[in-house]
Motif scaffolding. Structure first.
Motif, PDB file in Angstrom:
ATOM      1  N   VAL A 120       8.129   8.972  16.218  1.00  0.00           N
ATOM      2  CA  VAL A 120       7.287   9.787  16.966  1.00  0.00           C
ATOM      3  C   VAL A 120       6.036   9.692  16.675  1.00  0.00           C
ATOM      4  O   VAL A 120       4.775   9.932  16.953  1.00  0.00           O
ATOM      5  CB  VAL A 120       7.839  10.720  17.514  1.00  0.00           C
ATOM      6  N   GLY A 121       6.064   9.573  15.286  1.00  0.00           N
ATOM      7  CA  GLY A 121       4.670   9.434  14.663  1.00  0.00           C
ATOM      8  C   GLY A 121       4.478   8.246  13.504  1.00  0.00           C
ATOM      9  O   GLY A 121       5.948   7.754  12.944  1.00  0.00           O
ATOM     10  N   ALA A 122       3.649   8.334  12.854  1.00  0.00           N
ATOM     11  CA  ALA A 122       4.085   6.877  11.995  1.00  0.00           C
ATOM     12  C   ALA A 122       2.513   7.117  11.179  1.00  0.00           C
ATOM     13  O   ALA A 122       1.189   7.063  11.277  1.00  0.00           O
ATOM     14  CB  ALA A 122       3.906   5.783  11.863  1.00  0.00           C
ATOM     15  N   LEU A 123       2.523   7.001   9.470  1.00  0.00           N
ATOM     16  CA  LEU A 123       1.469   6.907   8.314  1.00  0.00           C
ATOM     17  C   LEU A 123       1.673   5.243   7.760  1.00  0.00           C
ATOM     18  O   LEU A 123       2.325   5.750   6.954  1.00  0.00           O
ATOM     19  CB  LEU A 123       1.006   8.008   8.388  1.00  0.00           C
ATOM     20  N   LEU A 124       1.192   4.231   8.143  1.00  0.00           N
ATOM     21  CA  LEU A 124       0.937   3.582   7.354  1.00  0.00           C
ATOM     22  C   LEU A 124       0.854   3.958   5.659  1.00  0.00           C
ATOM     23  O   LEU A 124      -0.645   3.879   5.494  1.00  0.00           O
ATOM     24  CB  LEU A 124       0.798   1.987   7.896  1.00  0.00           C
ATOM     25  N   LEU A 125       1.479   3.249   4.501  1.00  0.00           N
ATOM     26  CA  LEU A 125       0.518   3.354   2.923  1.00  0.00           C
ATOM     27  C   LEU A 125       0.548   2.044   2.840  1.00  0.00           C
ATOM     28  O   LEU A 125       1.680   1.319   2.761  1.00  0.00           O
ATOM     29  CB  LEU A 125       1.243   4.381   2.518  1.00  0.00           C
ATOM     30  N   LEU A 126      -0.557   1.577   1.961  1.00  0.00           N
ATOM     31  CA  LEU A 126       0.130   0.739   1.335  1.00  0.00           C
ATOM     32  C   LEU A 126      -0.259   0.337  -0.239  1.00  0.00           C
ATOM     33  O   LEU A 126      -1.792   1.007  -0.692  1.00  0.00           O
ATOM     34  CB  LEU A 126      -1.269  -0.810   1.664  1.00  0.00           C
ATOM     35  N   TYR A 127       0.404   1.206  -1.264  1.00  0.00           N
ATOM     36  CA  TYR A 127       0.006   1.068  -2.242  1.00  0.00           C
ATOM     37  C   TYR A 127       0.240  -0.344  -3.799  1.00  0.00           C
ATOM     38  O   TYR A 127       0.726  -1.039  -2.928  1.00  0.00           O
ATOM     39  CB  TYR A 127       1.390   1.820  -3.309  1.00  0.00           C
ATOM     40  N   SER A 128      -0.364  -0.381  -4.473  1.00  0.00           N
ATOM     41  CA  SER A 128      -0.905  -1.737  -5.876  1.00  0.00           C
ATOM     42  C   SER A 128      -1.793  -0.707  -6.646  1.00  0.00           C
ATOM     43  O   SER A 128      -1.751   0.660  -7.369  1.00  0.00           O
ATOM     44  CB  SER A 128      -1.587  -1.790  -4.926  1.00  0.00           C
ATOM     45  N   LEU A 129      -1.514  -1.329  -7.717  1.00  0.00           N
ATOM     46  CA  LEU A 129      -1.600  -1.426  -9.506  1.00  0.00           C
ATOM     47  C   LEU A 129      -3.052  -1.807  -9.347  1.00  0.00           C
ATOM     48  O   LEU A 129      -3.401  -3.197  -9.343  1.00  0.00           O
ATOM     49  CB  LEU A 129      -0.575  -2.083 -10.128  1.00  0.00           C
ATOM     50  N   ARG A 130      -3.915  -1.201 -10.212  1.00  0.00           N
ATOM     51  CA  ARG A 130      -5.544  -1.911 -10.431  1.00  0.00           C
ATOM     52  C   ARG A 130      -5.968  -1.430 -11.359  1.00  0.00           C
ATOM     53  O   ARG A 130      -5.230  -0.485 -11.943  1.00  0.00           O
ATOM     54  CB  ARG A 130      -6.047  -1.338  -9.389  1.00  0.00           C
ATOM     55  N   GLU A 131      -6.456  -2.264 -12.587  1.00  0.00           N
ATOM     56  CA  GLU A 131      -6.786  -1.891 -13.568  1.00  0.00           C
ATOM     57  C   GLU A 131      -8.130  -0.611 -13.572  1.00  0.00           C
ATOM     58  O   GLU A 131      -9.071  -1.477 -12.730  1.00  0.00           O
ATOM     59  CB  GLU A 131      -7.097  -3.385 -14.432  1.00  0.00           C
ATOM     60  N   VAL A 132      -8.121  -0.164 -14.310  1.00  0.00           N
ATOM     61  CA  VAL A 132      -9.439   1.300 -14.946  1.00  0.00           C
ATOM     62  C   VAL A 132      -9.275   1.138 -15.654  1.00  0.00           C
ATOM     63  O   VAL A 132      -8.426   2.032 -16.571  1.00  0.00           O
ATOM     64  CB  VAL A 132      -8.650   1.953 -13.661  1.00  0.00           C
ATOM     65  N   GLY A 133      -9.980   1.046 -16.966  1.00  0.00           N
ATOM     66  CA  GLY A 133     -10.904   1.496 -17.496  1.00  0.00           C
ATOM     67  C   GLY A 133      -9.776   0.410 -19.069  1.00  0.00           C
ATOM     68  O   GLY A 133      -9.316   1.545 -20.181  1.00  0.00           O
ATOM     69  N   GLY A 134      -9.024  -0.239 -18.717  1.00  0.00           N
ATOM     70  CA  GLY A 134      -8.022  -0.877 -19.273  1.00  0.00           C
ATOM     71  C   GLY A 134      -6.623  -0.754 -18.835  1.00  0.00           C
ATOM     72  O   GLY A 134      -5.745  -1.325 -19.667  1.00  0.00           O
ATOM     73  N   GLU A 135      -6.299  -0.148 -18.093  1.00  0.00           N
ATOM     74  CA  GLU A 135      -4.835   0.505 -18.334  1.00  0.00           C
ATOM     75  C   GLU A 135      -4.722   0.522 -16.116  1.00  0.00           C
ATOM     76  O   GLU A 135      -5.654   0.018 -15.397  1.00  0.00           O
ATOM     77  CB  GLU A 135      -4.932   2.153 -18.369  1.00  0.00           C
ATOM     78  N   MET A 136      -3.333   0.169 -16.253  1.00  0.00           N
ATOM     79  CA  MET A 136      -2.452   0.077 -14.487  1.00  0.00           C
ATOM     80  C   MET A 136      -2.661   1.936 -13.719  1.00  0.00           C
ATOM     81  O   MET A 136      -2.289   2.418 -14.787  1.00  0.00           O
ATOM     82  CB  MET A 136      -1.868  -0.572 -14.709  1.00  0.00           C
TER      83      MET A 136
END
Length: 293
Positions: free
Chosen positions: A67-83
């Protein structure tokens, strides 16, 4: 006899919920077909997700029915040489009779302190609400550039990267995978070769929304740095002209020096909350490409 109140719980969306979640979102979003939602949900079912985080997002469950939904898209991104883990807070929908339970969705969806959450498509009327929740704007508007008016350096070339590409001269394997993956989503993946190096780009055709007055355009989804787009703008503009496009939209916080175009803050505002500020010119693996414009 007193009627029993519905037992509402918030839980992760599973693959078995996809069809009913698509029905819910179709009812909740005018102008979006069920095929649109199913295509995006199926793409989410196949994409890589950081371990320990939900694949689709969360739903309000009423006796097994969403009766309700919130879609989420997780990802890894490089920040300062780390993920680092980032999460695109995407489409939110709750049946009118269950709106009182809506805070359950947002609370559970944003509970990870190590995650940088961002919203790339907030409606204008929601801006004060989002800011009251602790989000900050990292992008204030859009710059409509006209790359055809930029000069082209000698020996500069532009190539289209197809969805089945496995190698591209001058690019690292991770860059090739990024370009190929987004080409499979329907984006235009490019590589520009100049005397100064080889540069990847991802663009997407924009969807003209109600109230927009805009030239035939593409949106810049990805480049390593806006300076790369400036250097390659003329060559990219000539390729786009052959496809009937004369403008490229860039996320921006003002006019972009070195490019000819128009800046507006009526559209394009984007927010984030968390340890890492998303950078401009990176909308990869977001709702914009996984679900489409």
């Amino acid at each position: 006899m007193t009627a029993l109140k519905p037992l509402i719980r918030c839980r992760e969306i599973g693959e078995s919920d996809i069809d009913r979640v698509a029905d819910l979102l179709t009812r909740g979003f005018f102008g979006r077909s069920r095929d649109y939602w199913m295509q995006g949900l199926l793409r989410q079912s196949r994409r890589e997700v950081p371990q320990g985080y939900p694949r689709f997002g969360y739903m309000l469950d009423n006796d097994g029915a969403p009766v309700g939904a919130l879609l989420l898209l997780y990802s890894l991104r490089e920040v300062g040489g780390e993920m680092a883990v980032h999460c695109n807070l995407s489409s939110w929908c709750v049946e009118p009779a269950y709106r009182n339970y809506a805070p359950m969705l947002t609370k559970i969806a944003q509970r990870h302190n190590e995650v940088s959450y961002f919203n790339i498509s907030p409606a204008n009327w929601t801006w004060p609400i989002i800011e009251a929740q602790g989000f900050r704007a990292y992008c204030k508007g859009l710059f409509f550039s006209f790359p055809l008016l930029s000069s082209v350096a000698s020996s500069t070339t532009v190539e289209i990267v197809p969805a089945d590409a496995t190698e591209v001269d001058g690019l690292a394997p991770c860059d090739v995978r990024l370009l190929a993956r987004h080409a499979a989503y329907g984006c235009l993946s490019l590589v520009c070769r100049t005397r100064n190096g080889v540069f990847p780009f991802i663009l997407q055709q924009i969807r003209i929304r109600r109230g927009w007055i805009a030239p035939p355009a593409m949106q810049l989804i990805y480049c390593r740095d806006v300076a790369d787009f400036k250097a390659c703008a003329g060559a990219i503009g000539r390729l786009l002209l052959s496809r009937g496009k004369i403008s490229v939209l860039l996320d921006a916080n003002g006019r972009v020096p070195g490019l000819i175009g128009l800046y507006t803050e009526k559209r394009g505002r984007k927010y984030f909350r968390g340890p890492h500020r998303p950078r401009l010119a990176d909308l990869t693996d977001t709702e914009l490409v996984v679900y489409g414009p």
